[in-house]
Enzyme design. Structure first.
Site, PDB file in Angstrom:
ATOM      1  N   LYS A   1       0.553 -14.513   3.276  1.00  0.00           N
ATOM      2  CA  LYS A   1       0.084 -13.380   2.470  1.00  0.00           C
ATOM      3  C   LYS A   1       0.706 -13.425   1.075  1.00  0.00           C
ATOM      4  O   LYS A   1       1.926 -13.348   0.926  1.00  0.00           O
ATOM      5  CB  LYS A   1       0.452 -12.070   3.168  1.00  0.00           C
ATOM      6  N   ASP A  48       2.034  -4.571  -4.506  1.00  0.00           N
ATOM      7  CA  ASP A  48       1.261  -3.670  -3.655  1.00  0.00           C
ATOM      8  C   ASP A  48       1.635  -2.223  -3.939  1.00  0.00           C
ATOM      9  O   ASP A  48       2.676  -1.746  -3.499  1.00  0.00           O
ATOM     10  CB  ASP A  48       1.506  -3.992  -2.183  1.00  0.00           C
ATOM     11  N   LYS A 103       1.512   4.343  -2.258  1.00  0.00           N
ATOM     12  CA  LYS A 103       2.830   4.439  -1.665  1.00  0.00           C
ATOM     13  C   LYS A 103       3.671   5.466  -2.423  1.00  0.00           C
ATOM     14  O   LYS A 103       3.413   5.749  -3.607  1.00  0.00           O
ATOM     15  CB  LYS A 103       3.536   3.080  -1.725  1.00  0.00           C
ATOM     16  N   GLU A 131      -3.898  -3.485   3.415  1.00  0.00           N
ATOM     17  CA  GLU A 131      -4.670  -4.485   2.667  1.00  0.00           C
ATOM     18  C   GLU A 131      -4.335  -5.914   3.048  1.00  0.00           C
ATOM     19  O   GLU A 131      -5.168  -6.813   2.905  1.00  0.00           O
ATOM     20  CB  GLU A 131      -4.455  -4.286   1.156  1.00  0.00           C
ATOM     21  N   ARG A 156      -3.968  -7.413   5.858  1.00  0.00           N
ATOM     22  CA  ARG A 156      -4.820  -7.971   6.917  1.00  0.00           C
ATOM     23  C   ARG A 156      -6.197  -8.352   6.378  1.00  0.00           C
ATOM     24  O   ARG A 156      -6.846  -9.248   6.917  1.00  0.00           O
ATOM     25  CB  ARG A 156      -4.920  -6.962   8.067  1.00  0.00           C
TER      26      ARG A 156
END
Length: 534
Positions: free
Chosen positions: A285, A290, A297, A370, A372
């Site tokens: 990944k 993120d 978040k 996200e 996955r």
């Protein structure tokens, strides 16, 4: 080039074999390793150092315990009529008692190497010679490899963005480590030294990537790094840009990227020995930052989300190490899907429906689930393209794995028992322990959607690590597959002498250990619903 511009490359430490007499080493630090309750050096060591060790032992200052040290200055010792020790300092480093478990013995050497590196940094030593122990119950090559790993990893610092380095209280960095074979076979020591140097160097490269800020390591940097290591080795590199991803229908990567101004990519690295041989597919990944997207978040701690690319860093540097050390009997392909997950005006929204590579429809429940989505595209594409004998993916995928396992073990989920057992063994060998969690239809049911083939997150937070793996399992079919959730171990891992605060570089050495002596997997691997623990 990233917005901030990359800083200069960190200077690599050199590790060399030393064939001369250790007493003639004129560097900053000469090191001897001592087992607990065995206050003796090899017979060929200078008598003055024997006496110094005995005096420290008698005074109770040094007993050879794990991570214990005793520093002496040879110029102050009574050497009688023997030639002088030329090193400025001598360090006795404790190994502890030899453990019955071979994996623990390996770790004892890595820990000792880290202690030596830290002590050397504290005294600003730039050139260090370590005399290897002759009576340690490991093969000579393993002794050299594990100690080298500890030395190089313990010597790691990330200060590339520091513009002033005038603080004399800050530890230094060793420039050259030398290893003396002692009573061991010099050829085997040289072999182990080289393997340890390559693997530890790859881990340090992964740490460097993770330590970069979000504007210092972007998808473009993953692509550039892949091209660079391919030019320097037998690797082949292809980079699928946004246009190629669109043509292939990689809706997961593209959807996650919608809120970012920076384009995504899929980095493909191939290490091919013979097309008739089996292929192992590695997927990492590469989420370079993120924010959580629309499902943002909390601000506190969000700066750590630059670490969300640690799986990609592990895979790309593992490929680098594989190319440098070489493998026989297996092909290896590494895929790094790379993007940011931000909340720009076109960002993915909860309730949206996307299509992954291959056409499966996905209802988006949580834009912060996200990883996955980008992994699923890469897994499905890699399996269709390369028909691998096995697939392993690494990802900082879920916070839930930290709740379950803390920062001490990587979560392992797999649909093939033998592959899982091999990964558990490889993790133990590398000092990167794993813990297997179950899979099963009862968990997969939590991802059922009323409006699409599957949804990207469960309706509640229960079994979050397992349901995330269940999502990935949908895209691997019957191919033997294992998922490593490194969210708890990629940074702020169990702190050791050779693992600093911040990124650990976990996964690189585990993958190398797994692939080093790869053997074909049996056709059936047992029940994927049964977790097996070490």
């Amino acid at each position: 080039m990233s917005q901030g511009g990359n800083p200069p490359v960190q200077q690599a430490v050199s590790v060399r074999a030393f064939g001369g007499d250790p007493r003639e080493f004129a560097g900053d630090l000469l090191v001897y390793l001592v087992e607990e309750d065995i206050p003796h050096l090899a017979a060929e060591a200078p008598r003055s150092l024997h006496r110094a060790l005995q005096q420290g032992w008698a005074a109770g200052d040094f007993k050879g315990r794990k991570e214990e040290t005793l520093l002496v200055y040879p110029g102050l010792l009574d050497r009688g009529d023997e030639p002088p020790v030329q090193a400025r300092r001598v360090l006795f480093t404790g190994l502890g008692k030899q453990d019955d478990d071979i994996h623990v013995r390996r770790e004892q050497l890595r820990l000792a190497g880290g202690v030596i590196a830290r002590k050397a940094g504290a005294v600003k030593a730039e050139e260090v010679l370590v005399v290897l122990p002759g009576d340690f119950l490991l093969a000579a090559a393993e002794i050299a490899q594990c100690l080298t790993e500890g030395l190089v990893l313990g010597n790691y610092r990330f200060d590339a963005y520091k513009t002033t380095r005038e603080d004399n209280d800050q530890p230094g960095r060793v420039a050259i480590f030398h290893l003396h074979h002692g009573t061991l076979a010099a050829t085997a020591v040289a072999e182990g030294l080289e393997r340890g140097r390559v693997l530890a160097g790859a881990v340090c490269a992964a740490r460097d990537m993770a330590n970069q800020p979000g504007n210092g390591w972007t998808p473009a940097e993953f692509a550039d790094y892949g091209k660079t290591i391919a030019r320097q080795s037998r690797l082949k590199c292809r980079v699928l840009d946004r246009s190629a991803l669109q043509k292939l229908g990689m809706g997961g990567i593209l959807a996650v990227n919608q809120g970012s101004a920076l384009p995504p990519c899929l980095v493909v690295l191939e290490y091919l020995t013979d097309r008739k041989r089996p292929t192992v597919l590695l997927v990492g990944k590469g989420l370079t930052f993120d924010s959580g997207g629309i499902c943002a978040k909390p601000p506190a701690g969000m700066e750590d989300m630059k670490y969300d690319m640690c799986g990609g860093a592990a895979v790309i540097t593992a490929m680098q190490a594989i190319a440098e050390t070489g493998l026989a009997g297996v092909n290896v392909v590494g895929l790094i899907p790379a993007t940011e997950n931000l909340s720009g005006p076109a960002a993915l929204k909860p309730g949206d429906i996307i299509r992954q590579y291959g056409g499966r429809s996905v209802e988006i429940i949580n834009t912060d689930a996200e990883g996955r989505l980008i992994l699923a595209d890469a897994l499905a594409y890699g399996i269709e393209t390369y028909k691998p004998a096995a697939v392993i993916d690494l990802a900082t995928l879920t916070g839930a794995v930290i709740i379950g396992l803390g920062h001490h073990r990587t979560g392992l989920l797999a649909n093939h028992d033998v592959l899982a057992e091999r990964l558990l063994a490889a993790g133990d060998e590398a000092g990167e322990p794993l813990w297997r969690l179950p899979l099963g239809p009862e968990y997969r049911k939590q991802l059922d959607s009323r409006v699409a083939d599957i949804k990207n997150a469960g309706s509640d937070r229960s079994a979050g690590t397992i349901t995330a793996a269940c999502y990935l399992q949908e895209f691997v079919g019957d191919t033997p597959w294992a998922h490593l959730d490194i969210a708890g171990t990629a940074w702020d891992c169990t702190e050791k002498s050779y693992i600093p605060k911040g990124p650990s570089g976990t996964g690189v050495r585990t993958l190398a250990a797994l692939l080093r002596n790869w053997q074909p997997l049996p056709a059936t691997g047992g029940s994927p619903g049964e977790a097996q623990h070490p």
